[in-house]
Each structure stands twice: as structure tokens, then as C-alpha cells.
Design an enzyme around this catalytic site. Sequence first.
Site, short mmCIF file in Angstrom:
data_model
loop_
_atom_site.label_atom_id
_atom_site.label_comp_id
_atom_site.label_asym_id
_atom_site.label_seq_id
_atom_site.Cartn_x
_atom_site.Cartn_y
_atom_site.Cartn_z
N ASN A 98 64.38 12.76 -20.96
CA ASN A 98 62.93 12.66 -20.94
C ASN A 98 62.47 12.95 -19.51
O ASN A 98 62.62 12.11 -18.63
CB ASN A 98 62.52 11.24 -21.37
N TRP A 99 61.91 14.15 -19.31
CA TRP A 99 61.55 14.55 -17.94
C TRP A 99 60.27 13.87 -17.47
O TRP A 99 59.92 13.97 -16.30
CB TRP A 99 61.35 16.07 -17.88
N LYS A 100 59.54 13.27 -18.39
CA LYS A 100 58.24 12.67 -18.05
C LYS A 100 57.38 13.74 -17.36
O LYS A 100 57.49 14.90 -17.72
CB LYS A 100 58.45 11.41 -17.20
N HIS B 50 56.67 5.60 -26.28
CA HIS B 50 57.33 5.28 -25.02
C HIS B 50 56.52 4.17 -24.32
O HIS B 50 55.29 4.15 -24.41
CB HIS B 50 57.43 6.52 -24.13
N GLU C 278 55.62 3.82 -21.42
CA GLU C 278 54.57 4.32 -20.50
C GLU C 278 53.31 4.73 -21.28
O GLU C 278 52.20 4.60 -20.76
CB GLU C 278 55.14 5.48 -19.66
N GLU D 10 64.51 0.69 -25.45
CA GLU D 10 64.28 0.85 -24.02
C GLU D 10 63.62 -0.41 -23.45
O GLU D 10 62.39 -0.52 -23.48
CB GLU D 10 63.36 2.04 -23.78
N GLY E 210 63.52 2.88 -15.05
CA GLY E 210 63.23 3.29 -13.68
C GLY E 210 63.49 2.21 -12.64
O GLY E 210 63.10 2.36 -11.48
N SER F 51 67.49 3.21 -17.01
CA SER F 51 68.41 3.32 -15.87
C SER F 51 69.82 3.75 -16.27
O SER F 51 70.81 3.29 -15.68
CB SER F 51 68.44 2.01 -15.07
N GLY G 10 65.81 9.04 -18.29
CA GLY G 10 64.64 9.49 -17.53
C GLY G 10 65.08 10.12 -16.21
O GLY G 10 65.48 11.28 -16.16
N GLY G 11 65.03 9.33 -15.14
CA GLY G 11 65.29 9.83 -13.79
C GLY G 11 66.56 10.66 -13.68
O GLY G 11 66.55 11.75 -13.07
P1 PGA Z 1 64.98 5.91 -16.67
O1 PGA Z 1 63.88 6.16 -17.81
O2 PGA Z 1 66.27 6.53 -17.15
O3 PGA Z 1 64.43 6.60 -15.45
O4 PGA Z 1 65.10 4.43 -16.50
C1 PGA Z 1 64.21 6.04 -19.17
C2 PGA Z 1 63.02 6.33 -20.02
O5 PGA Z 1 61.89 5.97 -19.66
O6 PGA Z 1 63.16 6.93 -21.10
#
Ligand code: PGA
Length: 262
Positions: free
Chosen positions: A12-14, A104, A106, A174, A180, A220, A241-242
Amino acid sequence: MGVNRLPLIAGNWKMNLDHLQAVAFVQKLHWTLKDAKHEEDSVEVAVFPPFTDLRTVQTLLDADKIPFALGAQDLSTKDSGAYTGEISGAFLAQLDCRYVIIGHSERREYHAETDEVVAAKVQAALRHGLAPVICVGETAEDLEKHGAAAVPVAQLEAALAGVAADADIVVAYEPVWAIGSGQAATPQQAQDVCAKLREVVGSALGADAAARTRVLYGGSVKSANIAGFMREPDVDGALVGGASLVADEFAAIIRYQKHVGV
Ligand code: PGA
């Protein structure tokens, strides 16, 4: 990881990487996996770029025969009409998206997406042949008040209302506190909640769906901890994500089988 479920590693590149950066990134990831002689059939790889990259990435995957699935990060509850700024599932299907992330944390937090909105988006995805990646998870406060599973279980029950037994869905656990933060859940914590989420799929859609549906862990995830999650029987992959933004690191996550002997 369940024996009959193909593991899914999803990036997930956001709101990162524009369409030009996306081309360079996808090519680098593909070459890195090729150089490492990664076995394509052992793991499904999916990337979730921003909307503005989707057409470019689709064209690249197609032209270079790169075996990554494409997904979007959100979609509208509506299919067409006067909804400025919204993106229809029909358009995503036209871009060969196989997946769409829904709910998600966010989106839930910054766009006030309720369980009702999430459920409507799940329906919108399924109407257009997109597999929803339904995200659920508890905040640190929820964890303290209700334990780990209660909120994700309730969120998933709401998201699956009215979904057909044969629907193609993915669930992603999640924990919001792990996203993050650099502080992932432990494999055991992930397993406990993922097993409960599988039970929810079973109650809502039946035993076949529970056995078939992939339940991912996200929060993470990195190459140093992916193996521990993948050893758990009810964790079928990761939503990353990251670490999905760094080609070498994401490739190492995809290749978790090599560096651990799962
Ligand atoms: P993260 O994000 O790997 O940066 O913790 C995961 C996500 O939000 O899907």
C-alpha cells in the site's frame, strides 16, 4: 499461513510515488525479484499505487508481463454521476485492478468513514468484480478498553453484511497502533485476531469462504519480522505500507520463504 491459500504480499503506497516514480519502482522491484530467481507462483504480489498512477502501472505490467496484481486504495460507494472527486469501481475494473483497499484506518480516521460507508464500498467493489481488501483494526485506546479482537471483529461483521457466500474478498487485520509506528504486533497477537476474523468470515459467509479467504496482517511489517507472521496458521500474507516503498526491502518481504524456511 494456510496450506491451500496463496500467500498475498500487498504494498500500500498510500500518497507516495507519482506515476513516473511508480514506473521506476515497479521495474526495480521486478528486476530485483528476477535477479534473486524468485519463484513467481509461490506468492501473489500486489501493488496499490495512488489513483493517478494506475493507468501507467497497468500499461507497464501489461507490456513487460510483470506478474504483479494491481489494486486501488479506495473507491466510491457510487458507480457514476455527480460526485466530484470520487472514483468509480467501474473505472478501476477498466484499469484491470484486481483489488481495492476498503476501510483503511487512515480513511476511517481522516475521512470519517463509518462501518456503513465501508460496507457500501465493499458492495461497490463486488459489483465491479474487484476483490475488496477489507481493513479492520483497533486503536491503542480500543486495545486497552476492549482487548485486541472486539473492534476488528465488529468492523468485519459490519463490512460483510449482505455479502454473498462466494464473494472474493481479502481481510486485513491492521492494529492502528502498529501502523507506521515501527512497533508491529507480535506474531501470536496477529494470529489470535486473524483466527477470530476467519471465524467471522465463517459465520457470515460459510465454512468454504472461511477456508478460502486470505487474512493478512498489516502494521510495521518489514523483512526482519515477516517470517514470524507467515509461520502463523491464520496469517496468509501482509499489507505493507512504509516498507513497500523501498524496492530491496519489499522484495525481501516477498521472498520471506527464502530467508526463513517457512
Ligand atoms: P506500515 O503501514 O507498514 O507503514 O505500518 C501499513 C498499512 O497502513 O497498511
